[in-house]
Write an enzyme that holds these catalytic residues in place. Structure first.
Site, PDB file in Angstrom:
ATOM      1  N   MET A  30       0.682  -1.290  -0.092  1.00 34.22           N
ATOM      2  CA  MET A  30      -0.069   0.042  -0.147  1.00 34.22           C
ATOM      3  C   MET A  30       0.865   1.217  -0.095  1.00 34.22           C
ATOM      4  O   MET A  30       1.721   1.465   0.959  1.00 34.22           O
ATOM      5  CB  MET A  30      -0.643   0.014   1.344  1.00 34.22           C
ATOM      6  CG  MET A  30      -1.789   1.373   1.602  1.00 34.22           C
ATOM      7  SD  MET A  30      -2.812   1.318   2.877  1.00 34.22           S
ATOM      8  CE  MET A  30      -1.401   1.115   4.220  1.00 34.22           C
ATOM      9  N   GLN A 105       0.351  -5.788   1.399  1.00 36.93           N
ATOM     10  CA  GLN A 105      -0.838  -6.242   0.912  1.00 36.93           C
ATOM     11  C   GLN A 105      -0.518  -6.980  -0.290  1.00 36.93           C
ATOM     12  O   GLN A 105      -1.357  -7.983  -0.869  1.00 36.93           O
ATOM     13  CB  GLN A 105      -1.858  -5.296   0.558  1.00 36.93           C
ATOM     14  CG  GLN A 105      -1.280  -4.294  -0.526  1.00 36.93           C
ATOM     15  CD  GLN A 105      -2.525  -3.029  -0.739  1.00 36.93           C
ATOM     16  OE1 GLN A 105      -3.409  -2.709   0.129  1.00 36.93           O
ATOM     17  NE2 GLN A 105      -2.372  -2.488  -1.850  1.00 36.93           N
ATOM     18  N   ASP A 222       5.691  -4.959  14.486  1.00 35.92           N
ATOM     19  CA  ASP A 222       4.933  -4.476  13.225  1.00 35.92           C
ATOM     20  C   ASP A 222       3.926  -3.781  13.734  1.00 35.92           C
ATOM     21  O   ASP A 222       2.978  -4.192  14.497  1.00 35.92           O
ATOM     22  CB  ASP A 222       4.474  -5.647  12.292  1.00 35.92           C
ATOM     23  CG  ASP A 222       3.821  -5.120  10.994  1.00 35.92           C
ATOM     24  OD1 ASP A 222       3.443  -4.036  10.995  1.00 35.92           O
ATOM     25  OD2 ASP A 222       4.060  -6.050  10.094  1.00 35.92           O
ATOM     26  N   HIS A 278       7.165  -2.658  10.292  1.00 34.32           N
ATOM     27  CA  HIS A 278       6.733  -2.932   9.313  1.00 34.32           C
ATOM     28  C   HIS A 278       7.679  -3.165   7.990  1.00 34.32           C
ATOM     29  O   HIS A 278       8.069  -1.820   8.011  1.00 34.32           O
ATOM     30  CB  HIS A 278       5.354  -2.466   8.792  1.00 34.32           C
ATOM     31  CG  HIS A 278       4.442  -3.052   7.453  1.00 34.32           C
ATOM     32  ND1 HIS A 278       4.062  -4.423   7.563  1.00 34.32           N
ATOM     33  CD2 HIS A 278       4.155  -2.558   6.400  1.00 34.32           C
ATOM     34  CE1 HIS A 278       3.289  -4.682   6.496  1.00 34.32           C
ATOM     35  NE2 HIS A 278       3.478  -3.631   5.936  1.00 34.32           N
TER      36      HIS A 278
END
Length: 296
Positions: A30, A105, A222, A278
Site C-alpha cells: 500500500m 498487501q 509490526d 513493518h
C-alpha cells in the site's frame, strides 16, 4: 569411456550450468509502486546482483507509477489480481514458472494469483508482512495526506458498507472478529480468497498446494498489521479483539479450507520472524534467509 559418452557428459554439464535462474515476480504494498528506486527498485537491483542473470518483474497495476500507487488504494482487488494474472501470462520470460515475492498487501494479492491463475506456475511464494487473515485496524497509512484522509473517512463510514467495499481495497481485507458473519457475507476479497464461504472453492486448495514452498515473514514489532500475527495466518479468537490464536488453532487450518494443513504436513509451509517494524529488514537478512534459500 568412449568419445560419445564423454561428449554427452560434457553437453549435460554445460546444459545444467547454463540453465537460467527462475524468474521473480514482485508485488509492492500500500502506498508504494512497482519501480521507486528506494523501495521495489532497490529490491530488484539487489536480486539481480545476488542471482546472476535473473529476470525480475515488478508488477505495475495500471499504465503509470501514479496509477499503480492509486490503484493500490482504490481499484477493487479482484480487478488488480486479474490484471496481474494477465500480465504474468503475457510475459514470455515467465512461461517456465516463477518465484513470487509479495510485500505487505502484495503478499495476499500474489497468493490470490497462485490460487486463481496457476499457469504459468508459481513455484515459491514469499510474503513479507502480508495480511493473510486481514486487519482490524489501520494505525498507519502509507500514502499522501489527501489519499490517507479519504481512506480513513471511508473506513470510519463502514468497511462493510457496499460502497466502501467496492471502492477501497483495504476494506476488502478488513476483518472484524466481532462481526464474523457479516465479514464472511460481504467481504469482496478476503473471505473468498481464504475460502471462508459456505461453499468451498476446491480449486483454490488444489492450486495453493502446487507451490513448492509458501514462506510467511512476520515482523515482530509490526505496527502496521493489526494483529501482526496475520502475517502468519494468525488472528483474533472470534468474538473479541484481544487474544490472538496461531494459524494451527484457526478453522482455516483445522478444517483445511486452503490446504495449509497439507502444505505444513508436506514440509512446504515455513514461518519466519524478524525483528523490526513493518517491512524493516536488512539486505543481509534478505540474502541469507530468502535469496540463498529460495531464489537460487
Amino acid at each position: 569411456m568412449t568419445l560419445a559418452v564423454i561428449v554427452a557428459a560434457f553437453l549435460l554439464v554445460t546444459a545444467v550450468s547454463a540453465k537460467e535462474p527462475t524468474p521473480v515476480v514482485m508485488w509492492h504494498g500500500m502506498g508504494d509502486s512497482c519501480c521507486l528506486p528506494f523501495s521495489m527498485g532497490a529490491i530488484k537491483e539487489e536480486l539481480e546482483k545476488q542471482v546472476a542473470g535473473v529476470y525480475v518483474r515488478s508488477l505495475e497495476i495500471g499504465s503509470s507509477v501514479i496509477q499503480d500507487t492509486l490503484n493500490g488504494f482504490f481499484m477493487p482487488i479482484d480487478a488488480q489480481v486479474e490484471e496481474a494474472c494477465q500480465k504474468i501470462a503475457a510475459d514470455e520470460s515467465l512461461q517456465g514458472g516463477y518465484n513470487a515475492m509479495g510485500f505487505s498487501q502484495g503478499g495476499q494479492f500474489l497468493r490470490a494469483v497462485a490460487q486463481r491463475c496457476p499457469s504459468p506456475p508459481m513455484k515459491n511464494l514469499i510474503t513479507f508482512g502480508g495480511q493473510h487473515q486481514g486487519v482490524f485496524g489501520l494505525p498507519h497509512c502509507l500514502g499522501t495526506k489527501g489519499v490517507c484522509e479519504v481512506v480513513k473517512k471511508l473506513l470510519d463510514y463502514g468497511a462493510y458498507e457496499s460502497f466502501v467495499q467496492s471502492h477501497l481495497a483495504q476494506a476488502q481485507y478488513w476483518h472484524d472478529p466481532l462481526k464474523q458473519q457479516q465479514y464472511v457475507e460481504v467481504s469482496q476479497f478476503l473471505a473468498d480468497i481464504n475460502n471462508e464461504r459456505d461453499v468451498k472453492n476446491e480449486t483454490y486448495k488444489e492450486n495453493l498446494n502446487k507451490l513448492e514452498n509458501l514462506v510467511l515473514v512476520m515482523f515482530s514489532n509490526d505496527t502496521m498489521v493489526v494483529p501482526r500475527e496475520s502475517s502468519h495466518f494468525g488472528f483474533y479468537a472470534l468474538g473479541q479483539d484481544q487474544v490472538v490464536v496461531p494459524l494451527q488453532q484457526t478453522p482455516i487450518y483445522t478444517e483445511d479450507y486452503l490446504g495449509l494443513k497439507q502444505l505444513d504436513a508436506d514440509g512446504k509451509l515455513t514461518m519466519l520472524e524478524t525483528e523490526g517494524d513493518h517491512l524493516q529488514f536488512s539486505i543481509d537478512w534478505l540474502v541469507e534467509n530468502i535469496v540463498n534459500v529460495y531464489l537460487k
